[in-house]
Design a protein around this motif. Structure first.
Motif: not given
Length: 142
Positions: A107-131
Motif C-alpha cells: 500500500i503506497l501511502d501506508d506501511p501496510a501490505t494488502a493480501r488475499w485472505v480466505d473468507l473461511q478464516e473470518f467465518r471461523d474466527g481464525t482472523k478478525i475482519l472489520y468493520p
C-alpha cells in the motif's frame, strides 16, 4: 480520530474464496485485524468515486465499482481512541486482471501490505475482519 463520524468506502475484491484486505495491528488491544481496502469519503464526493480514488492512491490501481452490498455502522476503539465510521461496502473489480495474480501488494501511502485472505478464516474466527458485521454480510450473499 476526533469526535466526528467518518464516512468511508470499502471495496470487496474477490479471488475465488478470498478477499483482498490489509493487516492492521492495535498495540493497545494487542490485536491483529484485517479490513478491506478503501478510505474516507470527502465532502461532495460520492462513496463509489471515493473508492476509485482510494485504490488509485493506495495501490496505483484502477477498479470498477459494482453494486453496493451494504452499509455498516462501526463504533469502536482503536489504539485507545474512540472512532465512529459509516462504511459503504461495494463489490469491486480490478480493471487489470493481472493484479489478481499478485499475492501481496504494497500500500503506497501506508506501511501496510494488502493480501488475499480466505473468507473461511473470518467465518471461523481464525482472523478478525472489520468493520463489525462485514463477515455476516459476506455470508448472506452470493
Amino acid at each position: 480520530m476526533g469526535s466526528s463520524i467518518r464516512p468511508i468506502a470499502l471495496g470487496l475484491l474477490r479471488r475465488r474464496e478470498q478477499i483482498l484486505v490489509f493487516e492492521g495491528h492495535d498495540d493497545v488491544k494487542g490485536e491483529t485485524y484485517y479490513r478491506p481496502l478503501g478510505g474516507g469519503v470527502e465532502f461532495g464526493e460520492h462513496s463509489a468515486a471515493a473508492l476509485v480514488r482510494e485504490f488509485r492512491e493506495e495501490l496505483d490501481a484502477e477498479v470498477v465499482v459494482k453494486e453496493r452490498v451494504g452499509v455498516l455502522e462501526n463504533v469502536f476503539t482503536w489504539r485507545g481512541n474512540p472512532g465512529h465510521e459509516i462504511a459503504f461496502v461495494y463489490e469491486a473489480a480490478f480493471v487489470d486482471a493481472g493484479i489478481y495474480a499478485r499475492d501481496e501488494m504494497k500500500i503506497l501511502d501506508d506501511p501496510a501490505t494488502a493480501r488475499w485472505v480466505d473468507l473461511q478464516e473470518f467465518r471461523d474466527g481464525t482472523k478478525i475482519l472489520y468493520p463489525h458485521g462485514l463477515t455476516e454480510l459476506l455470508s448472506t450473499e452470493q
